[in-house]
Design a protein around this motif. Structure first.
Motif, PDB file in Angstrom:
ATOM      1  N   VAL A  82      -6.667  10.437   1.621  1.00 41.07           N
ATOM      2  CA  VAL A  82      -8.273  10.002   1.269  1.00 41.07           C
ATOM      3  C   VAL A  82      -9.188  11.249   1.145  1.00 41.07           C
ATOM      4  O   VAL A  82      -8.833  12.239   1.890  1.00 41.07           O
ATOM      5  N   SER A  83      -9.826  11.563  -0.178  1.00 39.04           N
ATOM      6  CA  SER A  83     -10.740  12.473  -0.228  1.00 39.04           C
ATOM      7  C   SER A  83     -11.642  12.363   1.004  1.00 39.04           C
ATOM      8  O   SER A  83     -12.261  11.134   1.377  1.00 39.04           O
ATOM      9  N   ASP A  84     -12.170  13.507   1.500  1.00 41.32           N
ATOM     10  CA  ASP A  84     -12.876  13.413   2.744  1.00 41.32           C
ATOM     11  C   ASP A  84     -14.274  13.080   2.551  1.00 41.32           C
ATOM     12  O   ASP A  84     -15.117  13.294   3.224  1.00 41.32           O
ATOM     13  N   LEU A  85     -14.761  12.987   1.110  1.00 35.49           N
ATOM     14  CA  LEU A  85     -16.139  12.658   0.636  1.00 35.49           C
ATOM     15  C   LEU A  85     -16.320  11.208   1.083  1.00 35.49           C
ATOM     16  O   LEU A  85     -15.359  10.281   0.767  1.00 35.49           O
TER      17      LEU A  85
ATOM     18  N   ALA B 193     -11.759   3.639   1.122  1.00 30.81           N
ATOM     19  CA  ALA B 193     -10.467   3.440   1.947  1.00 30.81           C
ATOM     20  C   ALA B 193     -10.597   2.837   3.206  1.00 30.81           C
ATOM     21  O   ALA B 193      -9.618   1.838   3.253  1.00 30.81           O
ATOM     22  N   ALA B 194     -11.654   2.769   3.882  1.00 27.95           N
ATOM     23  CA  ALA B 194     -11.783   2.137   5.048  1.00 27.95           C
ATOM     24  C   ALA B 194     -11.576   0.566   4.800  1.00 27.95           C
ATOM     25  O   ALA B 194     -11.031  -0.171   5.819  1.00 27.95           O
ATOM     26  N   GLU B 195     -11.637   0.102   3.603  1.00 29.77           N
ATOM     27  CA  GLU B 195     -11.501  -1.469   3.530  1.00 29.77           C
ATOM     28  C   GLU B 195      -9.981  -1.789   3.370  1.00 29.77           C
ATOM     29  O   GLU B 195      -9.475  -2.844   3.935  1.00 29.77           O
ATOM     30  N   ILE B 196      -9.438  -0.839   2.801  1.00 29.46           N
ATOM     31  CA  ILE B 196      -7.853  -1.200   2.516  1.00 29.46           C
ATOM     32  C   ILE B 196      -7.097  -0.756   3.840  1.00 29.46           C
ATOM     33  O   ILE B 196      -6.329  -1.422   4.159  1.00 29.46           O
ATOM     34  N   ILE B 197      -7.777   0.194   4.544  1.00 28.95           N
ATOM     35  CA  ILE B 197      -6.956   0.560   5.925  1.00 28.95           C
ATOM     36  C   ILE B 197      -7.089  -0.728   6.963  1.00 28.95           C
ATOM     37  O   ILE B 197      -6.180  -0.863   7.673  1.00 28.95           O
ATOM     38  N   LYS B 198      -7.915  -1.544   6.713  1.00 22.63           N
ATOM     39  CA  LYS B 198      -8.183  -2.496   7.835  1.00 22.63           C
ATOM     40  C   LYS B 198      -7.156  -3.451   7.569  1.00 22.63           C
ATOM     41  O   LYS B 198      -6.519  -4.054   8.616  1.00 22.63           O
ATOM     42  N   PHE B 199      -6.254  -3.520   6.379  1.00 22.38           N
ATOM     43  CA  PHE B 199      -5.035  -4.230   6.247  1.00 22.38           C
ATOM     44  C   PHE B 199      -3.862  -3.518   6.339  1.00 22.38           C
ATOM     45  O   PHE B 199      -2.626  -4.155   6.520  1.00 22.38           O
TER      46      PHE B 199
ATOM     47  N   GLU C 118      -0.339   5.752   8.731  1.00 23.98           N
ATOM     48  CA  GLU C 118      -0.996   7.162   8.940  1.00 23.98           C
ATOM     49  C   GLU C 118      -1.922   7.421   7.850  1.00 23.98           C
ATOM     50  O   GLU C 118      -1.742   7.373   6.586  1.00 23.98           O
ATOM     51  N   VAL C 119      -2.952   8.038   7.942  1.00 23.73           N
ATOM     52  CA  VAL C 119      -4.037   8.509   7.079  1.00 23.73           C
ATOM     53  C   VAL C 119      -4.414   9.889   7.398  1.00 23.73           C
ATOM     54  O   VAL C 119      -4.834  10.196   8.496  1.00 23.73           O
ATOM     55  N   THR C 120      -4.548  10.621   6.067  1.00 23.77           N
ATOM     56  CA  THR C 120      -4.991  11.955   6.228  1.00 23.77           C
ATOM     57  C   THR C 120      -6.335  11.990   5.256  1.00 23.77           C
ATOM     58  O   THR C 120      -6.091  11.633   4.207  1.00 23.77           O
ATOM     59  N   TYR C 121      -7.118  12.517   5.771  1.00 21.23           N
ATOM     60  CA  TYR C 121      -8.583  13.012   5.010  1.00 21.23           C
ATOM     61  C   TYR C 121      -8.207  14.293   4.463  1.00 21.23           C
ATOM     62  O   TYR C 121      -8.514  15.231   5.173  1.00 21.23           O
TER      63      TYR C 121
ATOM     64  N   ASN D 127      10.961   8.440  -1.772  1.00 23.79           N
ATOM     65  CA  ASN D 127      11.496   6.918  -1.307  1.00 23.79           C
ATOM     66  C   ASN D 127      10.401   6.268  -0.576  1.00 23.79           C
ATOM     67  O   ASN D 127      10.626   5.161  -0.078  1.00 23.79           O
ATOM     68  N   GLU D 128       8.986   6.738  -0.569  1.00 20.60           N
ATOM     69  CA  GLU D 128       8.300   6.141  -0.008  1.00 20.60           C
ATOM     70  C   GLU D 128       6.928   5.645  -0.859  1.00 20.60           C
ATOM     71  O   GLU D 128       6.902   5.950  -1.978  1.00 20.60           O
ATOM     72  N   THR D 129       5.938   4.831  -0.397  1.00 21.19           N
ATOM     73  CA  THR D 129       4.548   4.373  -1.014  1.00 21.19           C
ATOM     74  C   THR D 129       3.460   4.955  -0.468  1.00 21.19           C
ATOM     75  O   THR D 129       3.416   4.883   0.530  1.00 21.19           O
ATOM     76  N   VAL D 130       3.068   6.094  -1.556  1.00 22.56           N
ATOM     77  CA  VAL D 130       1.715   6.702  -0.971  1.00 22.56           C
ATOM     78  C   VAL D 130       0.579   6.106  -1.588  1.00 22.56           C
ATOM     79  O   VAL D 130       0.758   6.136  -2.892  1.00 22.56           O
ATOM     80  N   LEU D 131      -0.302   5.923  -1.171  1.00 22.53           N
ATOM     81  CA  LEU D 131      -1.688   5.788  -1.498  1.00 22.53           C
ATOM     82  C   LEU D 131      -2.662   6.728  -1.623  1.00 22.53           C
ATOM     83  O   LEU D 131      -2.828   7.515  -0.578  1.00 22.53           O
ATOM     84  N   ILE D 132      -3.389   6.928  -2.621  1.00 28.25           N
ATOM     85  CA  ILE D 132      -4.427   7.889  -2.921  1.00 28.25           C
ATOM     86  C   ILE D 132      -5.746   7.456  -3.409  1.00 28.25           C
ATOM     87  O   ILE D 132      -5.997   6.753  -4.324  1.00 28.25           O
ATOM     88  N   VAL D 133      -6.795   7.701  -2.340  1.00 25.70           N
ATOM     89  CA  VAL D 133      -8.168   7.049  -2.767  1.00 25.70           C
ATOM     90  C   VAL D 133      -8.705   8.424  -3.122  1.00 25.70           C
ATOM     91  O   VAL D 133      -9.095   9.158  -2.172  1.00 25.70           O
ATOM     92  N   SER D 134      -9.417   8.363  -4.113  1.00 24.92           N
ATOM     93  CA  SER D 134     -10.059   9.738  -4.752  1.00 24.92           C
ATOM     94  C   SER D 134     -10.910   9.440  -5.609  1.00 24.92           C
ATOM     95  O   SER D 134     -11.660   8.490  -5.370  1.00 24.92           O
ATOM     96  N   HIS D 135     -11.184  10.384  -6.560  1.00 23.00           N
ATOM     97  CA  HIS D 135     -12.675  10.283  -7.643  1.00 23.00           C
ATOM     98  C   HIS D 135     -11.807  10.034  -8.939  1.00 23.00           C
ATOM     99  O   HIS D 135     -11.032  10.628  -9.387  1.00 23.00           O
ATOM    100  N   GLY D 136     -12.944   9.822  -9.735  1.00 21.62           N
ATOM    101  CA  GLY D 136     -12.761   9.638 -11.319  1.00 21.62           C
ATOM    102  C   GLY D 136     -11.918  10.872 -11.893  1.00 21.62           C
ATOM    103  O   GLY D 136     -10.952  10.941 -12.713  1.00 21.62           O
TER     104      GLY D 136
END
Length: 207
Positions: A52-55, A62-68, A73-76, A138-147
């Motif tokens: 996740v971008s640390d902005l 991302a906080a809403e997604i992380i609830k589920f 593991e999350v890295t900002y 072989n993993e699934t990675v989620l990125i939450v960032s900017h336009g």
């Protein structure tokens, strides 16, 4: 690996049509709802790692997604921040383009005082994401960032010609998914907003 790219929800700056850059930004009520809808879309998706971008606007989305995905593991990550606009942080849309034109420089090569150019942004995000691609095979990675961050990574990664760059703008909480391996890549979803039906999206908001 599977790479899931999500842009943050609508912010007050998006509504005002200001270049937020590396300002933190606050989600609007609609932005929060967009984030919640995105979380529901991804709640049953197996996610091995979240970056996740640390902005703040990305962190709050991302906080809403992380609830589920509380055990993931999350890295900002500062490398996922939006382009730094320097002295033009918070300026109205179009200001940077006008400054670039006045300086006689193509917009993506224009470096605002105290900021970075689009080319530098693209180098930053591409370098980071190539490391991620090699690290998480072989993993699934989620990125939450900017336009801008998502847009110019995809432009570089997919080698999009300049005349198609406008097609890579992502609306708030749009989702792009790619499968990537040694042989190449496959786009599964591109700028998808079907999960946002009924709440509207903020268009033309790049950051």
């Amino acid at each position: 690996m599977r790479l899931i790219l999500v842009r943050h929800g609508e912010t007050e700056g998006n509504v005002r049509k200001h270049n937020q850059g590396q300002q933190h930004g606050e989600l609007t009520k609609r932005g929060i709802e967009q984030a919640k809808r995105t979380a529901l879309r991804l709640k049953d998706t197996k996610i091995d790692k979240i970056y996740v971008s640390d902005l703040k606007r990305a962190v709050d989305t991302a906080a809403e997604i992380i609830k589920f995905h509380p055990k993931t593991e999350v890295t900002y990550e500062p490398a996922l921040r939006e382009q730094c606009h320097g002295i033009y942080e918070g300026s109205p849309y179009g200001t940077i383009g006008k400054a670039a034109e006045k300086a006689g420089v193509k917009k993506h090569h224009f470096k605002p005082e105290g900021g970075e150019s689009v080319v530098e942004l693209q180098e930053r995000i591409t370098t980071f994401l190539h490391k991620i691609i090699h690290k998480h095979k072989n993993e699934t990675v989620l990125i939450v960032s900017h336009g801008g961050t998502i847009r110019f990574f995809l432009i570089g990664f997919l080698k999009a010609p300049e005349e198609q760059w406008e097609d890579y703008k992502h609306e708030n909480c749009a989702v792009t998914e790619l499968d990537i391996d040694e042989k190449g890549h496959k786009i599964l979803n591109f700028k998808c907003i079907k999960h946002l039906t009924g709440i509207g999206t903020q268009t033309g908001a790049p950051t």
